[in-house]
Motif scaffolding. Sequence first.
Motif, PDB file in Angstrom:
ATOM      1  N   THR A  60       0.841  -1.201   0.000  1.00  0.00           N
ATOM      2  CA  THR A  60       0.000   0.000   0.000  1.00  0.00           C
ATOM      3  C   THR A  60       0.875   1.250   0.000  1.00  0.00           C
ATOM      4  O   THR A  60       0.626   2.197  -0.756  1.00  0.00           O
ATOM      5  N   CYS A  61       1.911   1.259   0.847  1.00  0.00           N
ATOM      6  CA  CYS A  61       2.836   2.393   0.871  1.00  0.00           C
ATOM      7  C   CYS A  61       3.517   2.553  -0.478  1.00  0.00           C
ATOM      8  O   CYS A  61       3.731   3.667  -0.954  1.00  0.00           O
ATOM      9  N   ARG A  62       3.863   1.438  -1.090  1.00  0.00           N
ATOM     10  CA  ARG A  62       4.493   1.484  -2.416  1.00  0.00           C
ATOM     11  C   ARG A  62       3.562   2.160  -3.424  1.00  0.00           C
ATOM     12  O   ARG A  62       3.988   3.028  -4.198  1.00  0.00           O
ATOM     13  N   GLN A  63       2.310   1.772  -3.438  1.00  0.00           N
ATOM     14  CA  GLN A  63       1.346   2.329  -4.382  1.00  0.00           C
ATOM     15  C   GLN A  63       1.148   3.824  -4.172  1.00  0.00           C
ATOM     16  O   GLN A  63       1.014   4.590  -5.132  1.00  0.00           O
ATOM     17  N   VAL A  64       1.152   4.256  -2.901  1.00  0.00           N
ATOM     18  CA  VAL A  64       0.967   5.675  -2.612  1.00  0.00           C
ATOM     19  C   VAL A  64       2.173   6.472  -3.085  1.00  0.00           C
ATOM     20  O   VAL A  64       2.026   7.563  -3.656  1.00  0.00           O
ATOM     21  N   LEU A  65       3.381   5.949  -2.876  1.00  0.00           N
ATOM     22  CA  LEU A  65       4.573   6.630  -3.357  1.00  0.00           C
ATOM     23  C   LEU A  65       4.548   6.754  -4.879  1.00  0.00           C
ATOM     24  O   LEU A  65       4.947   7.773  -5.438  1.00  0.00           O
ATOM     25  N   GLU A  66       4.068   5.727  -5.535  1.00  0.00           N
ATOM     26  CA  GLU A  66       3.961   5.780  -6.989  1.00  0.00           C
ATOM     27  C   GLU A  66       2.978   6.864  -7.421  1.00  0.00           C
ATOM     28  O   GLU A  66       3.187   7.551  -8.432  1.00  0.00           O
ATOM     29  N   LEU A  67       1.901   7.038  -6.661  1.00  0.00           N
ATOM     30  CA  LEU A  67       0.942   8.107  -6.951  1.00  0.00           C
ATOM     31  C   LEU A  67       1.594   9.478  -6.817  1.00  0.00           C
ATOM     32  O   LEU A  67       1.201  10.434  -7.492  1.00  0.00           O
ATOM     33  N   GLU A  68       2.582   9.592  -5.931  1.00  0.00           N
ATOM     34  CA  GLU A  68       3.296  10.846  -5.735  1.00  0.00           C
ATOM     35  C   GLU A  68       4.348  11.077  -6.822  1.00  0.00           C
ATOM     36  O   GLU A  68       5.017  12.101  -6.829  1.00  0.00           O
TER      37      GLU A  68
END
Length: 201
Positions: A60-68
């Motif tokens: 989940t943290c990985r996906q959020v960083l990708e969104l950033e």
Amino acid sequence: VTGVQTCALPILKVARENNIPLILYSENYRAGYFNGHKNIMAIQSEINAYAKEFVVPSTTCRQVLELEGVEPSLIRVIKPKLNQDRFRFQMPLRSKFREYLGFKKHQKVILVESDIDFSECQTKVIDSWKLLVSKRPDFEGQIKFIFAGDGEDLRKIQYHAYESGLGDSFYFLTQDRELFREHLYAASDLMLRLNRAERDK
């Protein structure tokens, strides 16, 4: 670096001046979390641009960083090993700790875990309860709040609680929580976590 805090700026400067690779560990990263905080956003942008690697504890943290906009190849997921037994509900611990605090069996317990400062968010917990009890007097005595934490404004928060006229609803726990964390969690029915970014909004 845990999260993106003010301490990250000097770390970033040292890393850049000495050509030291910077690894950012993010344990609670949400897209747009610091929108509206220009200083923090500037630090975050610098770190996102300079970091050689991002180490996160979940996909989940990985996906959020990708969104950033972080390059996916720079993100590495390392799931922490946890002793999950510490956080499972245990009735003996619940009964023991609630009895120690003097809580009755029918009372619900809301745990507010945060450093104690005289912030709007913390006082709103107290003020919201006062407002609710004014509308529903039968709620008084049914819920107990545990403020777990310490800080320079502890006395101010305590006075604010007692000035509300509902001082008996609030219990302040300032000891090191790690010594009895399993008991504290087992005794609680609901948990509120106030972190610095949310308190400052």
